[in-house]
Design a protein around this motif. Structure first.
Motif, PDB file in Angstrom:
ATOM      1  N   ASN A 110     -25.424   5.853   5.186  1.00  0.00           N
ATOM      2  CA  ASN A 110     -25.859   4.692   4.996  1.00  0.00           C
ATOM      3  C   ASN A 110     -27.142   4.427   5.128  1.00  0.00           C
ATOM      4  O   ASN A 110     -27.899   3.419   4.683  1.00  0.00           O
ATOM      5  N   GLU A 111     -27.870   5.298   5.874  1.00  0.00           N
ATOM      6  CA  GLU A 111     -29.356   5.397   6.088  1.00  0.00           C
ATOM      7  C   GLU A 111     -30.135   5.993   5.149  1.00  0.00           C
ATOM      8  O   GLU A 111     -31.396   5.886   4.943  1.00  0.00           O
ATOM      9  N   ILE A 112     -29.575   6.734   4.237  1.00  0.00           N
ATOM     10  CA  ILE A 112     -30.472   7.412   3.235  1.00  0.00           C
ATOM     11  C   ILE A 112     -30.246   7.164   1.925  1.00  0.00           C
ATOM     12  O   ILE A 112     -29.345   6.601   1.350  1.00  0.00           O
ATOM     13  N   ASP A 113     -31.527   7.078   1.174  1.00  0.00           N
ATOM     14  CA  ASP A 113     -31.559   6.895  -0.097  1.00  0.00           C
ATOM     15  C   ASP A 113     -31.536   8.348  -0.972  1.00  0.00           C
ATOM     16  O   ASP A 113     -32.387   9.112  -0.928  1.00  0.00           O
ATOM     17  N   LEU A 114     -30.520   8.652  -1.489  1.00  0.00           N
ATOM     18  CA  LEU A 114     -30.431   9.895  -1.955  1.00  0.00           C
ATOM     19  C   LEU A 114     -31.208  10.071  -3.358  1.00  0.00           C
ATOM     20  O   LEU A 114     -31.660  11.163  -3.522  1.00  0.00           O
ATOM     21  N   ASN A 115     -31.646   9.086  -3.962  1.00  0.00           N
ATOM     22  CA  ASN A 115     -32.675   9.335  -4.923  1.00  0.00           C
ATOM     23  C   ASN A 115     -33.971   9.505  -4.426  1.00  0.00           C
ATOM     24  O   ASN A 115     -34.727  10.188  -5.261  1.00  0.00           O
ATOM     25  N   LYS A 116     -34.330   9.433  -3.308  1.00  0.00           N
ATOM     26  CA  LYS A 116     -35.445   9.955  -2.691  1.00  0.00           C
ATOM     27  C   LYS A 116     -35.543  11.063  -1.622  1.00  0.00           C
ATOM     28  O   LYS A 116     -36.365  11.656  -1.160  1.00  0.00           O
ATOM     29  N   ALA A 117     -34.295  11.599  -1.550  1.00  0.00           N
ATOM     30  CA  ALA A 117     -33.892  12.807  -0.542  1.00  0.00           C
ATOM     31  C   ALA A 117     -34.245  14.147  -1.165  1.00  0.00           C
ATOM     32  O   ALA A 117     -34.278  14.070  -2.448  1.00  0.00           O
ATOM     33  N   ASP A 118     -35.012  14.826  -0.161  1.00  0.00           N
ATOM     34  CA  ASP A 118     -35.331  16.263  -0.799  1.00  0.00           C
ATOM     35  C   ASP A 118     -34.068  17.011  -0.755  1.00  0.00           C
ATOM     36  O   ASP A 118     -32.953  16.665  -0.429  1.00  0.00           O
ATOM     37  N   GLU A 119     -34.303  18.232  -1.136  1.00  0.00           N
ATOM     38  CA  GLU A 119     -33.077  19.169  -1.501  1.00  0.00           C
ATOM     39  C   GLU A 119     -32.286  19.459  -0.061  1.00  0.00           C
ATOM     40  O   GLU A 119     -31.082  19.172  -0.161  1.00  0.00           O
ATOM     41  N   PRO A 120     -33.034  19.933   0.858  1.00  0.00           N
ATOM     42  CA  PRO A 120     -32.080  20.167   2.218  1.00  0.00           C
ATOM     43  C   PRO A 120     -31.325  18.661   2.563  1.00  0.00           C
ATOM     44  O   PRO A 120     -30.187  19.118   3.124  1.00  0.00           O
ATOM     45  N   GLU A 121     -32.017  17.633   2.422  1.00  0.00           N
ATOM     46  CA  GLU A 121     -31.181  16.274   2.745  1.00  0.00           C
ATOM     47  C   GLU A 121     -29.975  16.007   1.792  1.00  0.00           C
ATOM     48  O   GLU A 121     -28.872  15.466   2.025  1.00  0.00           O
ATOM     49  N   ARG A 122     -30.218  16.325   0.558  1.00  0.00           N
ATOM     50  CA  ARG A 122     -29.077  16.202  -0.295  1.00  0.00           C
ATOM     51  C   ARG A 122     -27.911  17.181  -0.051  1.00  0.00           C
ATOM     52  O   ARG A 122     -26.696  16.857  -0.154  1.00  0.00           O
ATOM     53  N   ASN A 123     -28.157  18.342   0.360  1.00  0.00           N
ATOM     54  CA  ASN A 123     -27.334  19.321   0.720  1.00  0.00           C
ATOM     55  C   ASN A 123     -26.487  19.102   1.943  1.00  0.00           C
ATOM     56  O   ASN A 123     -25.146  19.097   2.206  1.00  0.00           O
ATOM     57  N   MET A 124     -27.238  18.428   2.989  1.00  0.00           N
ATOM     58  CA  MET A 124     -26.750  17.765   4.126  1.00  0.00           C
ATOM     59  C   MET A 124     -25.743  16.726   3.918  1.00  0.00           C
ATOM     60  O   MET A 124     -24.444  16.588   4.567  1.00  0.00           O
ATOM     61  N   ALA A 125     -26.237  15.697   2.934  1.00  0.00           N
ATOM     62  CA  ALA A 125     -25.375  14.611   2.756  1.00  0.00           C
ATOM     63  C   ALA A 125     -24.065  15.232   1.956  1.00  0.00           C
ATOM     64  O   ALA A 125     -23.156  14.586   2.349  1.00  0.00           O
TER      65      ALA A 125
END
Length: 276
Positions: A110-125
């Motif tokens: 709920n804290e992250i905007d996946l549209n603005k996330a980098d690749e490591p954050e997207r993989n973590m999500a």
């Protein structure tokens, strides 16, 4: 020292993000285990990434030591970072607190905007949606589980752990078997000797009544499994029965009983030489 002594033994590994307090590796060694260092320098604000931890993780990994604030660097994983919730969820999983792990993943996502996330954050999500899927399935919330898995592979299509779990749980519900088979086959292209992934694919083939193919894949599973568990052995028995080899089926069912399988159910199969 007491925590490491309780959790670790000879042959085990403990992942230690570095820089670390000087006694950590020595305590791991005193427990008979091997410290595995993962370095994060000033360019990373002294914070290890999930990719670094995944690269360091092996089947022998039993402990991940996370210290926030870090001693000696002072680095802190904050609630504004997805990593904070990811590590929190992993810690709860280690403690068998599934509901808290589920809640940590929900809060983090709920804290992250996946549209603005980098690749490591997207993989973590993607991994966190996978955790939500696992926890939801265990709680018999199948619709939520499968929805979470779909989100996970939409974010990161090559997340093979999620692909395997999603495929296997679809097979457990005997639904969407073509979709399950496609996902399972993708995991084998990445790790063709992984016994867990081989067993998933063999079982899906069995449910699709592709018995000869299922037999070939369960044989590969057994070849690549050092210690076949009760589930795999019962799967092997069921598959061999439907492939026409009743004697081998009985042999595997007996082994499944010895491995702790459901004695009543397996003895019925042995007696009747039928699945039901």
């Amino acid at each position: 020292f007491q925590a490491f002594a309780a959790l670790l033994g000879p042959g085990d590994e403990a992942i230690l993000p570095t820089p670390y307090w000087t006694t950590y590796p020595e305590v791991v060694k005193l427990a008979g285990a091997t410290p595995v260092e993962v370095f994060a320098g000033a360019d990373q604000d002294y914070k290890v990434t999930v990719e670094q931890l995944e690269a360091a993780r092996t089947p022998r990994t039993k402990v991940l030591l996370m210290c926030s604030p870090s001693n000696p660097t002072g680095s802190v994983y904050t609630p504004e970072e997805l990593t904070y919730y990811y590590f929190m969820a992993l810690a709860y999983i280690q403690q068998d607190k599934d509901q808290k792990a589920y809640e940590a993943c929900k809060r983090g996502l709920n804290e992250i905007d996946l549209n603005k996330a980098d690749e490591p954050e997207r993989n973590m999500a993607s991994d966190m949606y996978g955790i939500i899927g696992d926890m939801s399935y265990t709680a018999n919330n199948y619709d939520e589980a499968f929805s979470a898995y779909e989100k996970a592979i939409t974010i990161y299509p090559d997340n093979i752990q999620v692909l395997n779990n999603y495929a296997y749980y679809l097979s457990q519900q005997n639904t969407q078997l073509d979709h399950a088979a496609e996902m399972s086959l993708r995991t084998l292209k990445e790790e063709p000797t992984n016994a867990t992934y081989l067993d998933t694919y063999a079982w899906i083939l069995f449910l699709q009544k592709r018995y000869d193919e299922a037999k070939a894949y369960v044989d590969l599973t057994l070849q690549n499994s050092k210690n076949p568990d009760k589930v795999l052995l019962e799967h092997a028995g069921d598959i061999y029965l439907m492939a026409g080899d009743k004697e081998k089926a009985v042999s595997y069912w007996k082994q499944a009983i010895e491995a702790g399988g459901n004695k009543t159910s397996l003895e019925r199969k042995i007696k009747t030489r039928k699945l039901k």
